[in-house]
Design a protein around this motif. Structure first.
Motif, PDB file in Angstrom:
ATOM      1  N   HIS A  80      59.271 -14.206 -19.997  1.00  0.00           N
ATOM      2  CA  HIS A  80      60.553 -14.016 -20.141  1.00  0.00           C
ATOM      3  C   HIS A  80      61.082 -12.270 -19.740  1.00  0.00           C
ATOM      4  O   HIS A  80      60.551 -11.827 -18.878  1.00  0.00           O
ATOM      5  CB  HIS A  80      60.845 -13.400 -21.973  1.00  0.00           C
ATOM      6  N   GLN A  96      59.424 -27.034 -15.290  1.00  0.00           N
ATOM      7  CA  GLN A  96      59.592 -25.283 -16.294  1.00  0.00           C
ATOM      8  C   GLN A  96      60.819 -26.267 -16.406  1.00  0.00           C
ATOM      9  O   GLN A  96      61.683 -26.370 -16.188  1.00  0.00           O
ATOM     10  CB  GLN A  96      59.746 -24.845 -14.751  1.00  0.00           C
ATOM     11  N   LEU A 123      60.648 -22.800 -28.771  1.00  0.00           N
ATOM     12  CA  LEU A 123      61.165 -22.525 -28.006  1.00  0.00           C
ATOM     13  C   LEU A 123      62.489 -21.962 -27.943  1.00  0.00           C
ATOM     14  O   LEU A 123      63.258 -23.553 -28.742  1.00  0.00           O
ATOM     15  CB  LEU A 123      61.188 -22.416 -26.323  1.00  0.00           C
ATOM     16  N   PRO A 173      55.867 -18.512 -13.370  1.00  0.00           N
ATOM     17  CA  PRO A 173      57.073 -19.011 -14.654  1.00  0.00           C
ATOM     18  C   PRO A 173      57.298 -17.070 -14.040  1.00  0.00           C
ATOM     19  O   PRO A 173      58.015 -16.674 -13.932  1.00  0.00           O
ATOM     20  CB  PRO A 173      56.484 -18.530 -15.842  1.00  0.00           C
ATOM     21  N   VAL A 220      59.413 -17.847 -29.095  1.00  0.00           N
ATOM     22  CA  VAL A 220      58.283 -18.536 -28.775  1.00  0.00           C
ATOM     23  C   VAL A 220      57.228 -18.532 -30.019  1.00  0.00           C
ATOM     24  O   VAL A 220      56.568 -17.315 -30.012  1.00  0.00           O
ATOM     25  CB  VAL A 220      57.036 -17.996 -27.533  1.00  0.00           C
ATOM     26  N   ALA A 252      59.398 -21.350 -19.404  1.00  0.00           N
ATOM     27  CA  ALA A 252      58.320 -22.121 -19.987  1.00  0.00           C
ATOM     28  C   ALA A 252      58.174 -23.235 -18.609  1.00  0.00           C
ATOM     29  O   ALA A 252      58.739 -24.178 -18.312  1.00  0.00           O
ATOM     30  CB  ALA A 252      58.051 -23.094 -21.430  1.00  0.00           C
ATOM     31  N   ARG A 253      56.705 -23.453 -18.203  1.00  0.00           N
ATOM     32  CA  ARG A 253      55.953 -24.409 -17.541  1.00  0.00           C
ATOM     33  C   ARG A 253      54.880 -24.927 -18.943  1.00  0.00           C
ATOM     34  O   ARG A 253      53.885 -24.681 -18.986  1.00  0.00           O
ATOM     35  CB  ARG A 253      55.282 -23.892 -16.459  1.00  0.00           C
ATOM     36  N   THR A 254      55.085 -26.230 -18.342  1.00  0.00           N
ATOM     37  CA  THR A 254      54.810 -27.758 -19.649  1.00  0.00           C
ATOM     38  C   THR A 254      53.374 -27.446 -18.824  1.00  0.00           C
ATOM     39  O   THR A 254      52.820 -27.619 -17.821  1.00  0.00           O
ATOM     40  CB  THR A 254      55.984 -28.491 -19.603  1.00  0.00           C
ATOM     41  N   VAL A 299      52.267 -24.012 -23.383  1.00  0.00           N
ATOM     42  CA  VAL A 299      53.199 -24.105 -22.095  1.00  0.00           C
ATOM     43  C   VAL A 299      53.022 -22.769 -21.727  1.00  0.00           C
ATOM     44  O   VAL A 299      51.787 -21.587 -22.314  1.00  0.00           O
ATOM     45  CB  VAL A 299      55.591 -23.970 -22.477  1.00  0.00           C
ATOM     46  N   GLU A 300      53.103 -21.964 -20.143  1.00  0.00           N
ATOM     47  CA  GLU A 300      52.742 -21.358 -19.760  1.00  0.00           C
ATOM     48  C   GLU A 300      54.430 -20.636 -19.655  1.00  0.00           C
ATOM     49  O   GLU A 300      54.698 -21.000 -18.847  1.00  0.00           O
ATOM     50  CB  GLU A 300      52.468 -21.130 -18.312  1.00  0.00           C
ATOM     51  N   VAL A 301      54.659 -18.810 -20.158  1.00  0.00           N
ATOM     52  CA  VAL A 301      55.782 -18.493 -21.023  1.00  0.00           C
ATOM     53  C   VAL A 301      55.973 -17.169 -19.912  1.00  0.00           C
ATOM     54  O   VAL A 301      55.017 -15.849 -19.037  1.00  0.00           O
ATOM     55  CB  VAL A 301      56.510 -17.875 -22.039  1.00  0.00           C
TER      56      VAL A 301
END
Length: 928
Positions: free
Chosen positions: A583, A738, A609, A772, A599, A797-799, A579-581
């Motif tokens: 926060h 997302q 997550l 994100p 993460v 989080a983008r999968t 994932v692209e995270v």
């Protein structure tokens, strides 16, 4: 604080000071400040001449009040070398007495003749001048005197005050040889000063008695003739029958005091309870001795509804001498109950018929002004209790002090605080790191140092003096305050040009620590500050100091809790490709809470997550959050399913709560109420996400087409209840979806309905093209409360998905002959991926894993290679028994396979599935 022996007179330190050396800390602070002022004034220690005035009043009030006390002191100190001196408020000597009359033959005229001025501005450090400068009892010993002529003597001096106004009227000073210094002199001087002040008060009382007699004489004349007074007099009994309530009496007294302080003819209608009214009239009166004053009477129409009856004999004879007058026996300064009238009655009439009157107050206008000022000071203190300390912010509390004082006490207020106090710490050196925190006044064009500037203070300034003595410092005339001017002459000139003429500096003290300095400046009122103003400023500063200290301590705890929480939260997210995270963590304004996120990379390119929230705020919640986060990471390393992980966390919370409760009711622990949590595992190879939650808000899912939905997950109980099950749900997430995880602080706000917040969240997320990071910021901007009561944790989080051509899978039976085929197929696949250099190590590693599965596992056996950031090798079988690495001896034929795997792989382990287990090994591409 008498000083005897070798400690009398700091001769060496005085010499060093006169030579320009620093003696700070070696000389008493008031003495050192006086030396510094004397040097700034250009005074010389060798100066022998002082100003002399011949034309002073030998029959003034102070001298008349003090003469019997001076005679008594002379009798007490008869036969000693004591010089008893009385000076006025400007330091001029009015009278002297000597314990031994022969002293007159040996002392210089400057020490025996009245008329010489001993103010600090002309005489340097001495008892009279220092007492006037410090405005309190002072003692000066030997070489502490600035002038050479006084090096062999010591003195104790105390200011004499008017008990009504608080103004200094003079100074009583006892001089004696320094060898006869005795602490017992202090109570003697104090009692003598109290006696003089009482006699001054008696003089004021005598003047008031004269005014009262003048009023009674006028009233008596009115009874026997048509003297022109408006209305008939009412006796005290009639007033008592009026049955005025206590609040009405207080109202009458306050209004009558205001009228008396006006020093002129005036009338006012005073509203009372139950819709009643009374008219107060003030007029001048002069006693037989020529003292001018004001009398305040209550007037009321005789035919209006009232409780007190009208007098039955309006022309009653005057009272006999010495007897209580019938019209008002024994009048006191306070108001008496007055007869009241209806609201519609007229204010005044041109003749006496139909009207009665009664005395409320009589006295000098100045006394009324003092009473009004005292009441207003009390009102300001009462208001300060409500206005100062409404927040736990250091700077805001300092501003509240200034806003309370302006304009009723000061026209301008500045507050300087050390940088450490602003950060929640105690400053070890407050005088070296002062920062201008507040500048507030009646207008904004006054050229004070601006807010934020660092203030460097010289020792002679009133600010430093109040810090050194820990007492307020009053500078009545800033034009003569040379220590203040010397700090910055150009800046002082600018302030004086704006008509700023008087100053009070007060140290902000709490629990023995110096928190800063508050400065009160006066410009509009031409009268200088007095001792009552200084006491009021000190009281305001004392209340503000406690509030500032509470805010400082809260800031420190808040900073510690925030530092602890931030240290327990992830600083840098781990590298992973599932994932692209992005926060965010936003602490609450009221205190740090227990929100956290995490993460966690897992085997097989998966990622976990996690978002959670510990109930409560402060250090305890932050510490509990750290324990939960550590436990959750450890449980995640065991490859537990989400529902199983939450079960373990629930059991941990129950144990922690039990341990906290075991500390007993007297412990400082508040106990653990509970926590909420959401745990999700995403597998990029299958795009499946398994989630479970424990009382936590549901996550939001933004699909690639922009559709936003809150996932319907079983809520589950919060952590810490114990014994209740959790349920996992598996959802397929399209690539580039997302997943938004958050804590309740994002959507819960007491000023907003939660449905409104969820609608705002949906609108903020309906942009699938955002990264994100952009999504995080957009959500906070649109949804987060302006003043959050709870902290906020947000995880977006983008999968991603692992392409099918980067996954290779083989299934085989439990036949050892098939191991070679798997090795060959894996080498061929690595060649297709361009990983020829990794073929040997991977072939060896797979050989060991597959052989173990064939030998000890259960069919079916499945082998999988994943080409991700690293090369992942997985061998699955239907058995639930896990292999373990052991230390083989030199004679063992086996047991070295897993040891070899551990050497070749970056990490390896076992995870259990619903239909068996997976032995996995992950190798870096460089090492594979």
């Amino acid at each position: 604080m008498g000083v005897v022996g070798d400690r009398i007179g700091p001769v060496r330190f005085r010499d060093r000071f006169l030579q320009g050396e620093s003696v700070e800390g070696s000389v008493r602070s008031p003495i050192l400040s006086s030396w510094q002022r004397s040097r700034l004034l250009g005074l010389s220690p060798d100066q022998s001449e002082l100003p002399f005035q011949e034309d002073f009043d030998l029959d003034g009030p102070l001298l008349r009040a003090a003469e019997p006390v001076l005679d008594r002191l002379q009798a007490i100190f008869a036969g000693s070398q004591t010089n008893i001196c009385l000076a006025d408020g400007h330091g001029m000597v009015l009278a002297r007495r000597f314990g031994e009359k022969s002293m007159l033959r040996h002392l210089a005229p400057i020490q025996t003749v009245p008329g010489f001025v001993f103010a600090e501005q002309v005489a340097g450090t001495n008892g009279i001048g220092l007492s006037l400068a410090e405005r309190r009892l002072c003692q000066v010993y030997g070489a502490e005197h600035f002038a050479e002529r006084s090096q062999s003597s010591a003195c104790t001096a105390i200011p004499l005050r008017d008990q009504l106004s608080g103004h200094i009227q003079g100074v009583l000073c006892l001089g004696y040889p320094y060898t006869e210094a005795d602490p017992a002199l202090i109570p003697v001087v104090r009692k003598a000063a109290e006696a003089i002040e009482r006699r001054l008060m008696d003089q004021s009382s005598a003047r008031e008695h004269g005014l009262l007699q003048a009023y009674l004489d006028t009233a008596s004349l009115a009874l026997s003739s048509d003297y022109g007074l408006d209305g008939h007099p009412v006796s005290m009994a009639d007033f008592l029958h009026s049955e005025l309530e206590q609040s009405d009496q207080t109202t009458l007294k306050e209004k009558a005091t205001e009228l008396m302080s006006g020093d002129r003819r005036a009338a006012a209608e005073v509203p009372l309870s139950r819709g009643r009214w009374v008219t107060l009239v003030s007029r001048p009166v002069t006693s037989a001795a020529g003292v001018e004053g004001v009398v305040v009477e209550a007037l009321l129409p005789e035919d209006s509804e009232r409780h007190a009856p009208a007098p039955t004999h309006p022309h009653a004879p005057a009272p006999a001498p010495g007897a209580a007058p019938a019209l008002l026996p024994r009048v006191t300064p306070g108001p008496q109950p007055a007869t009241v009238r209806a609201r519609g009655a007229p204010l005044a009439e041109g003749h006496a018929r139909g009207r009665v009157r009664g005395l409320v107050l009589v006295g000098e206008p100045e006394v009324g002004k003092y009473a009004v000022a005292a009441r207003r000071r009390l009102e300001l203190l009462a208001e300060a209790s409500n206005r100062i300390g409404t927040t736990l912010d250091v700077s805001r509390t300092a501003w509240e002090l200034a806003e309370t004082a302006v304009p009723r006490l000061a026209d301008f207020v500045t507050v300087d605080l050390p940088g450490g106090v602003l950060l929640g710490e105690e400053s070890p050196h407050p005088t070296t790191e002062m920062h201008r925190t507040v500048v507030h006044g009646i207008r904004e064009d006054c050229p004070f140092y601006p807010v934020g500037s660092q203030i460097s203070l010289r020792p002679t300034t009133p600010h430093m003096r109040c810090i050194a003595t820990r007492q307020p410092v009053l500078e009545q005339d800033l034009k003569a305050a040379f220590g203040w001017i010397a700090q910055d002459p150009q800046h002082a000139e600018l302030l004086l040009a704006h008509n700023i003429h008087s100053l009070i500096t007060v140290p902000l003290l709490a629990r023995g620590a110096v928190l800063g300095v508050a400065s009160f400046y006066r410009s509009q009122d031409p009268a200088p500050y007095g001792d009552d103003d200084r006491s009021l400023a000190q009281e305001l500063a004392a209340r503000a100091s406690l509030c500032i200290d509470n805010a400082r301590r809260y800031t420190r705890e808040h900073t510690l809790a925030l530092s602890l929480q931030r240290s327990l939260l992830p600083r840098d997210l781990p590298e992973q490709s599932a994932v692209e995270v992005a926060h965010r963590y936003l602490p609450a304004e009221s205190g740090v809470g227990g929100d956290w996120f995490d993460v966690i990379p897992l085997s097989g390119a998966r990622v976990a997550l996690l978002v959670g929230d510990v109930v409560g705020h402060g250090l305890h919640a932050a510490a509990t959050m750290g324990r939960l986060r550590t436990a959750a990471r450890n449980f995640a390393e065991l490859e537990l399913a989400p529902d199983e992980l939450l079960t373990h966390l629930d059991n941990l919370m129950v144990r922690l709560d039990r341990e906290e409760g075991a500390d007993g009711p007297g412990s400082a622990s508040t106990g653990i109420v509970g926590a909420t949590c959401l745990y999700a595992i995403y597998d990029p190879t299958s795009q499946q996400c398994t989630m479970a939650r424990a009382g936590h808000p549901p996550p939001a899912l933004v699909r690639p087409d922009g559709t936003v939905s809150l996932l319907d997950l079983p809520a589950g109980p919060p952590l810490g209840l114990g014994g209740l099950p959790f349920e996992s749900v598996e959802i397929r997430l399209p690539e580039h979806s997302q997943l938004v995880l958050y804590t309740d602080g994002l959507i819960e706000d007491r000023h907003r309905d939660i449905d409104v917040a969820l609608d705002a969240l949906n609108r903020a997320l309906a942009h699938p093209d955002r990264a994100p990071e952009e999504t995080c910021q957009a959500v906070l901007d649109a949804v987060a409360p302006e003043h959050p009561d709870d902290d906020i944790a947000l995880l977006v989080a983008r999968t991603r998905a692992v392409p099918a051509d980067r996954i290779a899978t083989w299934e085989l039976a439990a036949d050892p002959a098939l191991v070679s085929e798997v090795r060959a197929a894996s080498v061929s696949q690595l060649n297709q991926w361009g990983l020829e250099e990794s073929a040997f190590a991977t072939e060896l590693l797979l050989s060991e894993l597959v052989t173990n599965a064939v030998r000890y596992g259960t069919a079916p056996i499945r082998v999988r290679l994943i080409h991700d950031r690293n090369l992942i090798c997985e061998v699955h079988d239907a058995s639930s028994s896990a292999p373990r690495m052991r230390l083989s001896t030199t004679t063992d034929e086996g047991g070295r396979g897993l040891f070899l795997v551990a050497q070749l792989a970056q990490s390896w382990g076992t995870r259990y599935t619903t239909d068996g287990k997976v032995i996995w090994a992950e190798c870096t591409l460089a090492a594979a």
